[in-house]
Design a protein around this motif. Structure first.
Motif, PDB file in Angstrom:
ATOM      1  N   ASP A 244     -41.746  84.886 -28.900  1.00  0.00           N
ATOM      2  CA  ASP A 244     -40.937  84.662 -27.702  1.00  0.00           C
ATOM      3  C   ASP A 244     -41.141  85.781 -26.689  1.00  0.00           C
ATOM      4  OD1 ASP A 244     -39.974  82.381 -28.851  1.00  0.00           O
ATOM      5  OD2 ASP A 244     -38.043  83.230 -29.455  1.00  0.00           O
ATOM      6  N   ALA A 245     -41.222  87.028 -27.187  1.00  0.00           N
ATOM      7  CA  ALA A 245     -41.442  88.150 -26.277  1.00  0.00           C
ATOM      8  C   ALA A 245     -42.805  88.037 -25.589  1.00  0.00           C
ATOM      9  CB  ALA A 245     -41.340  89.468 -27.040  1.00  0.00           C
ATOM     10  N   ALA A 246     -43.834  87.642 -26.346  1.00  0.00           N
ATOM     11  CA  ALA A 246     -45.166  87.509 -25.762  1.00  0.00           C
ATOM     12  C   ALA A 246     -45.208  86.413 -24.703  1.00  0.00           C
ATOM     13  CB  ALA A 246     -46.190  87.222 -26.855  1.00  0.00           C
ATOM     14  N   SER A 247     -44.455  85.339 -24.918  1.00  0.00           N
ATOM     15  CA  SER A 247     -44.430  84.239 -23.954  1.00  0.00           C
ATOM     16  C   SER A 247     -43.518  84.515 -22.762  1.00  0.00           C
ATOM     17  CB  SER A 247     -43.990  82.945 -24.642  1.00  0.00           C
ATOM     18  OG  SER A 247     -42.628  83.034 -25.047  1.00  0.00           O
ATOM     19  N   GLY A 248     -42.593  85.476 -22.934  1.00  0.00           N
ATOM     20  CA  GLY A 248     -41.672  85.805 -21.852  1.00  0.00           C
ATOM     21  C   GLY A 248     -40.460  84.916 -21.775  1.00  0.00           C
ATOM     22  N   ARG A 249     -40.320  83.960 -22.669  1.00  0.00           N
ATOM     23  CA  ARG A 249     -39.168  83.057 -22.655  1.00  0.00           C
ATOM     24  C   ARG A 249     -38.558  82.976 -24.044  1.00  0.00           C
ATOM     25  NH1 ARG A 249     -39.450  79.663 -18.118  1.00  0.00           N
ATOM     26  NH2 ARG A 249     -37.325  79.020 -18.637  1.00  0.00           N
ATOM     27  N   ALA A 250     -37.253  82.948 -24.126  1.00  0.00           N
ATOM     28  CA  ALA A 250     -36.560  82.849 -25.411  1.00  0.00           C
ATOM     29  C   ALA A 250     -36.635  81.424 -25.942  1.00  0.00           C
ATOM     30  CB  ALA A 250     -35.100  83.265 -25.259  1.00  0.00           C
ATOM     31  N   GLY A 251     -36.933  81.302 -27.242  1.00  0.00           N
ATOM     32  CA  GLY A 251     -36.972  79.988 -27.865  1.00  0.00           C
ATOM     33  C   GLY A 251     -35.590  79.517 -28.252  1.00  0.00           C
ATOM     34  N   PRO A 252     -35.492  78.370 -28.929  1.00  0.00           N
ATOM     35  CA  PRO A 252     -34.183  77.868 -29.351  1.00  0.00           C
ATOM     36  C   PRO A 252     -33.502  78.808 -30.335  1.00  0.00           C
ATOM     37  CG  PRO A 252     -35.960  76.616 -30.390  1.00  0.00           C
ATOM     38  CD  PRO A 252     -36.593  77.491 -29.357  1.00  0.00           C
ATOM     39  N   ALA A 253     -32.198  78.970 -30.173  1.00  0.00           N
ATOM     40  CA  ALA A 253     -31.444  79.882 -31.039  1.00  0.00           C
ATOM     41  C   ALA A 253     -31.307  79.284 -32.433  1.00  0.00           C
ATOM     42  CB  ALA A 253     -30.064  80.142 -30.450  1.00  0.00           C
ATOM     43  N   PRO A 254     -31.270  80.102 -33.477  1.00  0.00           N
ATOM     44  CA  PRO A 254     -31.042  79.592 -34.838  1.00  0.00           C
ATOM     45  C   PRO A 254     -29.664  78.939 -34.954  1.00  0.00           C
ATOM     46  CG  PRO A 254     -31.819  81.871 -34.876  1.00  0.00           C
ATOM     47  CD  PRO A 254     -31.474  81.555 -33.463  1.00  0.00           C
ATOM     48  N   ASP A 255     -29.504  78.110 -35.986  1.00  0.00           N
ATOM     49  CA  ASP A 255     -28.219  77.439 -36.197  1.00  0.00           C
ATOM     50  C   ASP A 255     -27.092  78.447 -36.379  1.00  0.00           C
ATOM     51  OD1 ASP A 255     -29.500  75.004 -36.008  1.00  0.00           O
ATOM     52  OD2 ASP A 255     -29.830  74.834 -38.165  1.00  0.00           O
TER      53      ASP A 255
ATOM     54  N   ARG B  57     -32.629  89.787 -21.747  1.00  0.00           N
ATOM     55  CA  ARG B  57     -33.685  90.042 -20.764  1.00  0.00           C
ATOM     56  C   ARG B  57     -34.508  88.787 -20.469  1.00  0.00           C
ATOM     57  NH1 ARG B  57     -34.853  95.819 -20.545  1.00  0.00           N
ATOM     58  NH2 ARG B  57     -36.804  95.337 -19.433  1.00  0.00           N
ATOM     59  N   GLN B  58     -34.652  87.914 -21.446  1.00  0.00           N
ATOM     60  CA  GLN B  58     -35.475  86.719 -21.257  1.00  0.00           C
ATOM     61  C   GLN B  58     -34.701  85.560 -20.648  1.00  0.00           C
ATOM     62  OE1 GLN B  58     -36.560  86.624 -25.429  1.00  0.00           O
ATOM     63  NE2 GLN B  58     -38.718  86.862 -24.925  1.00  0.00           N
TER      64      GLN B  58
ATOM     65  N   VAL C 284     -40.776  93.321 -21.554  1.00  0.00           N
ATOM     66  CA  VAL C 284     -40.447  92.424 -22.666  1.00  0.00           C
ATOM     67  C   VAL C 284     -41.725  91.883 -23.285  1.00  0.00           C
ATOM     68  CG1 VAL C 284     -39.400  90.214 -23.264  1.00  0.00           C
ATOM     69  CG2 VAL C 284     -38.167  91.817 -21.796  1.00  0.00           C
ATOM     70  N   ARG C 285     -42.668  91.452 -22.456  1.00  0.00           N
ATOM     71  CA  ARG C 285     -43.914  90.898 -22.985  1.00  0.00           C
ATOM     72  C   ARG C 285     -44.719  91.957 -23.732  1.00  0.00           C
ATOM     73  NH1 ARG C 285     -46.553  86.900 -18.581  1.00  0.00           N
ATOM     74  NH2 ARG C 285     -47.664  86.292 -20.472  1.00  0.00           N
ATOM     75  N   ALA C 286     -44.616  93.200 -23.295  1.00  0.00           N
ATOM     76  CA  ALA C 286     -45.342  94.283 -23.976  1.00  0.00           C
ATOM     77  C   ALA C 286     -44.688  94.682 -25.288  1.00  0.00           C
ATOM     78  CB  ALA C 286     -45.433  95.502 -23.052  1.00  0.00           C
ATOM     79  N   MET C 287     -43.483  94.142 -25.555  1.00  0.00           N
ATOM     80  CA  MET C 287     -42.798  94.456 -26.812  1.00  0.00           C
ATOM     81  C   MET C 287     -43.369  93.704 -28.005  1.00  0.00           C
ATOM     82  SD  MET C 287     -40.259  96.668 -26.754  1.00  0.00           S
ATOM     83  CE  MET C 287     -39.228  96.146 -28.124  1.00  0.00           C
ATOM     84  N   ALA C 288     -44.122  92.633 -27.764  1.00  0.00           N
ATOM     85  CA  ALA C 288     -44.587  91.782 -28.865  1.00  0.00           C
ATOM     86  C   ALA C 288     -45.372  92.550 -29.926  1.00  0.00           C
ATOM     87  CB  ALA C 288     -45.400  90.619 -28.305  1.00  0.00           C
ATOM     88  N   PRO C 289     -46.366  93.361 -29.560  1.00  0.00           N
ATOM     89  CA  PRO C 289     -47.086  94.111 -30.618  1.00  0.00           C
ATOM     90  C   PRO C 289     -46.195  95.103 -31.355  1.00  0.00           C
ATOM     91  CG  PRO C 289     -48.315  94.132 -28.549  1.00  0.00           C
ATOM     92  CD  PRO C 289     -46.961  93.598 -28.228  1.00  0.00           C
ATOM     93  N   LEU C 290     -45.277  95.740 -30.627  1.00  0.00           N
ATOM     94  CA  LEU C 290     -44.371  96.696 -31.268  1.00  0.00           C
ATOM     95  C   LEU C 290     -43.458  95.999 -32.264  1.00  0.00           C
ATOM     96  CD1 LEU C 290     -42.993  99.407 -31.635  1.00  0.00           C
ATOM     97  CD2 LEU C 290     -41.734  98.996 -29.510  1.00  0.00           C
ATOM     98  N   ILE C 291     -42.936  94.829 -31.896  1.00  0.00           N
ATOM     99  CA  ILE C 291     -42.063  94.071 -32.812  1.00  0.00           C
ATOM    100  C   ILE C 291     -42.848  93.652 -34.047  1.00  0.00           C
ATOM    101  CG2 ILE C 291     -40.698  91.978 -33.065  1.00  0.00           C
ATOM    102  CD1 ILE C 291     -40.127  92.161 -30.037  1.00  0.00           C
ATOM    103  N   ALA C 292     -44.075  93.168 -33.839  1.00  0.00           N
ATOM    104  CA  ALA C 292     -44.890  92.727 -34.979  1.00  0.00           C
ATOM    105  C   ALA C 292     -45.212  93.891 -35.911  1.00  0.00           C
ATOM    106  CB  ALA C 292     -46.169  92.076 -34.470  1.00  0.00           C
ATOM    107  N   ALA C 293     -45.569  95.047 -35.347  1.00  0.00           N
ATOM    108  CA  ALA C 293     -45.908  96.198 -36.186  1.00  0.00           C
ATOM    109  C   ALA C 293     -44.683  96.722 -36.927  1.00  0.00           C
ATOM    110  CB  ALA C 293     -46.502  97.312 -35.315  1.00  0.00           C
TER     111      ALA C 293
ATOM    112  N   PRO D 278     -37.527  83.185 -14.641  1.00  0.00           N
ATOM    113  CA  PRO D 278     -37.737  81.851 -14.083  1.00  0.00           C
ATOM    114  C   PRO D 278     -39.010  81.185 -14.562  1.00  0.00           C
ATOM    115  CG  PRO D 278     -38.271  83.527 -12.444  1.00  0.00           C
ATOM    116  CD  PRO D 278     -37.718  84.244 -13.636  1.00  0.00           C
ATOM    117  N   ALA D 279     -40.026  81.953 -14.910  1.00  0.00           N
ATOM    118  CA  ALA D 279     -41.289  81.366 -15.364  1.00  0.00           C
ATOM    119  C   ALA D 279     -42.033  82.408 -16.181  1.00  0.00           C
ATOM    120  CB  ALA D 279     -42.137  80.918 -14.173  1.00  0.00           C
ATOM    121  N   PRO D 280     -42.863  81.989 -17.141  1.00  0.00           N
ATOM    122  CA  PRO D 280     -43.567  82.959 -17.989  1.00  0.00           C
ATOM    123  C   PRO D 280     -44.415  83.946 -17.193  1.00  0.00           C
ATOM    124  CG  PRO D 280     -43.723  80.759 -18.917  1.00  0.00           C
ATOM    125  CD  PRO D 280     -43.096  80.613 -17.571  1.00  0.00           C
TER     126      PRO D 280
END
Length: 348
Positions: A185-196, A259-260, A273-282, A264-266
């Motif tokens: 979601d961070a890499a795409s710049g948009r938040a996905g659907p929230a968990p139940d 933040r996401q 936020v988009r630069a956080m993706a590698p840090l979150i994965a690591a 308005p658009a990716p």
């Protein structure tokens, strides 16, 4: 079918049937004790009820409800006998007994739950004006509760370490999937659907640690169990690590959602936020390695490099808050390494 599958199947069958077998034994033993030892003339239903009402899947939680039930029975017997002694059976005495029983039920409440045994016992004694019945019900309840307390924990007791290890593995798997989704979601710049249930996962490590501490303590009528040796010996430190990092990762998830949410658009999404993706994965990879009981030093070093690169590329107070989750997680991993969490550690 392999030998491992046979053993696993037998263990699963035993775990399913143990609670039922425990309940049958703990209900039958006090029933026949009251019939043979005390010579109870009527069916000693009150002796079998504690096993039905107290024993749960978690046999280690039985002492608390058992003592609450005994206190309620004593209060109900005293209350009903006193009312019947001073007032003749009739509408007036029933009303007095009902009001006093309800008051006692709430006065003896535990953790906000009324002690319904006060009212139930008082009503049963009031409706059974038989000489000796109040004493018989008190004895039967005491015998049933004593059997549950003394015999219940000794009958096919569950292994708290195996249950905690299974729970930790389920949490690790769920956490890895959640962090992978957060990174995507961070890499795409948009938040996905929230968990139940967005908060259930983060509460799980604390629940596992509390349950393990309670089940392996000396407050239950079982000899204290020894923690497993070998690679499983670091179970408790890994649980502490999971419980310590869960709030930090929840902070990360909530901050990213905030933040996401307004992007308005990716292509115009927050660059930090988009630069956080590698840090979150690591960070997720390093934590996953530590929760498996393996050495996470290399993964932690990689996560800290990405953390420093993100801080250099995206300074500012707002982005400091964004990095707070990974920073706190990495600090917890460093402390975990410093205290020797590896296989065979004596700090279990």
């Amino acid at each position: 079918m392999s030998g491992m599958s046979v053993v696993t199947g037998k263990r699963a069958f035993a775990e399913r049937t143990a609670p039922a077998a425990r309940l049958v034994v703990c209900a039958a033993v006090p029933w026949y004790l009251c019939l043979w030892w005390f010579g109870t003339s009527s069916a000693p239903v009150a002796a079998a009820l504690p096993a039905v009402l107290i024993l749960r899947e978690d046999v280690f939680s039985a002492p608390g409800p058992a003592l609450q039930r005994l206190v309620g029975v004593i209060a109900g017997v005293v209350l009903s006998v006193t009312v019947l002694h001073w007032l003749p059976s009739g509408p007036a005495s029933f009303l007095v007994m009902l009001v006093c029983s309800c008051a006692g039920m709430y006065l003896l409440s535990h953790k906000g739950s009324p002690n319904q045994q006060v009212l139930i016992t008082a009503l049963m004694i009031y409706a059974t004006p038989t000489p000796g019945y109040p004493l018989a019900r008190l004895v039967e309840s005491a015998v049933g509760i004593a059997v549950v307390l003394l015999l219940g924990p000794l009958l096919w007791p569950p292994d708290p370490y195996r249950e905690a290890a299974s729970g930790l593995e389920a949490y690790r798997t769920g956490l890895r999937a959640r962090l992978e989704r957060i990174a995507a979601d961070a890499a795409s710049g948009r938040a996905g659907p929230a968990p139940d249930d967005p908060f259930a996962l983060w509460h799980r490590p604390h629940e596992l640690l509390v349950a393990l501490d309670r089940r392996t303590g000396r407050t239950v009528l079982l000899p204290p169990r020894r923690p497993p040796g070998g690679p499983a010996g670091s179970l408790r430190p890994r649980l502490r690590l999971a419980a310590r990092t869960a709030p930090a990762l929840l902070l990360l998830a909530r901050e990213l959602e905030t933040r996401q949410g307004g992007a308005p658009a990716p292509e115009r999404a927050d660059a930090a936020v988009r630069a956080m993706a590698p840090l979150i994965a690591a960070t997720g990879d390093a934590l996953d390695t530590a929760l498996r009981g393996e050495d996470c030093a290399a993964g932690l070093s990689r996560a800290r490099e990405l953390e420093r690169a993100h801080r250099a590329a995206h300074p500012g107070r707002r982005n400091t808050v964004l990095r707070a989750g990974p920073v706190l997680t990495n600090e917890a991993l460093a402390d975990h390494l410093a205290h020797g969490p590896g296989p065979g550690s004596p700090a279990a």
